[in-house]
Design an enzyme around this catalytic site. Structure first.
Site, mmCIF file in Angstrom:
data_model
loop_
_atom_site.group_PDB
_atom_site.id
_atom_site.type_symbol
_atom_site.label_atom_id
_atom_site.label_comp_id
_atom_site.label_asym_id
_atom_site.label_seq_id
_atom_site.Cartn_x
_atom_site.Cartn_y
_atom_site.Cartn_z
ATOM 1 N N HIS A 37 4.694 6.031 15.224
ATOM 2 C CA HIS A 37 4.613 5.180 14.151
ATOM 3 C C HIS A 37 6.082 4.185 14.525
ATOM 4 O O HIS A 37 6.924 4.442 15.251
ATOM 5 C CB HIS A 37 4.961 5.632 12.729
ATOM 6 N N HIS A 120 11.034 0.543 16.785
ATOM 7 C CA HIS A 120 10.737 1.230 18.087
ATOM 8 C C HIS A 120 9.914 2.612 17.770
ATOM 9 O O HIS A 120 9.553 2.606 16.453
ATOM 10 C CB HIS A 120 12.081 1.930 18.658
#
Length: 192
Positions: A37, A120
């Protein structure tokens, strides 16, 4: 209460492409692809009332689907590397959404996020991994062609106490786009 955070989910085909970068690094604990995620805002432990207020506020977020591109691998930790990640290419829509979430959290009375937002996808947590080994790994695992997907919903997720890296639970999802009714929270959050 579980620790809550808002995030963008990673589609299965993107997670599959990222799994090609797994392995070959001593001291790496690879994250399960189902747990990939992009964290937008960490909330931490919150009480039920705050969780319910958060659910209501997140249902009112007005953003539209947007492209997300993962373009390189990197590491956090410098001389003491602690994780390997896939970098999210800078994106004005993503930055706006994260800024809206930060303002919302302040309205709910939560403290300001102390860390700079660096979007990220964490691929591995590292333990006692030498910086030279990480540099060698990164040189052998470039993202040759950027991986893109359309972010279509905002997720409210939770994590249970663990060493880090999951498992994560999707508590609620909020479609990005025209006004849709928000999805109810699951499990313990529904009870007032």
């Amino acid at each position: 209460m579980p620790r809550l955070f808002t995030a963008l989910e990673i589609p299965a085909e993107v997670a599959s492409a990222l799994t090609l970068h797994r392995g070959g690094l001593a001291g790496a604990r690879w994250i399960d692809p189902a747990d990939y995620h992009i964290t937008l805002r960490f909330l931490g432990d919150v009480d039920r009332r705050t969780a319910n207020d958060l659910d209501e506020f997140l249902g009112d977020i007005r953003s539209y689907p947007f492209e997300v591109t993962l373009d390189s691998l990197g590491t956090f930790g410098g001389d003491k590397p602690r994780s390997v990640f896939a970098r999210v290419q800078p994106n004005a829509r993503l930055t706006e959404l994260q800024g809206d979430l930060e303002r919302l959290m302040r309205k709910l009375g939560l403290p300001a996020e102390s860390r700079k937002f660096v979007p990220h996808v964490t691929l591995a947590r590292l333990r006692d991994t030498a910086p030279a080994d990480v540099a060698h790994y990164l040189s052998l695992h470039p993202i040759v062609r950027p991986i893109s997907f359309t972010a279509r919903r905002l997720a409210l997720m939770s994590s249970r106490d663990s060493v880090g890296g999951g498992p994560y639970v999707l508590e609620a999802a909020y479609p990005l786009g025209p006004s849709y009714p928000n999805r109810p929270l699951r499990g313990e959050f529904q009870r007032r």
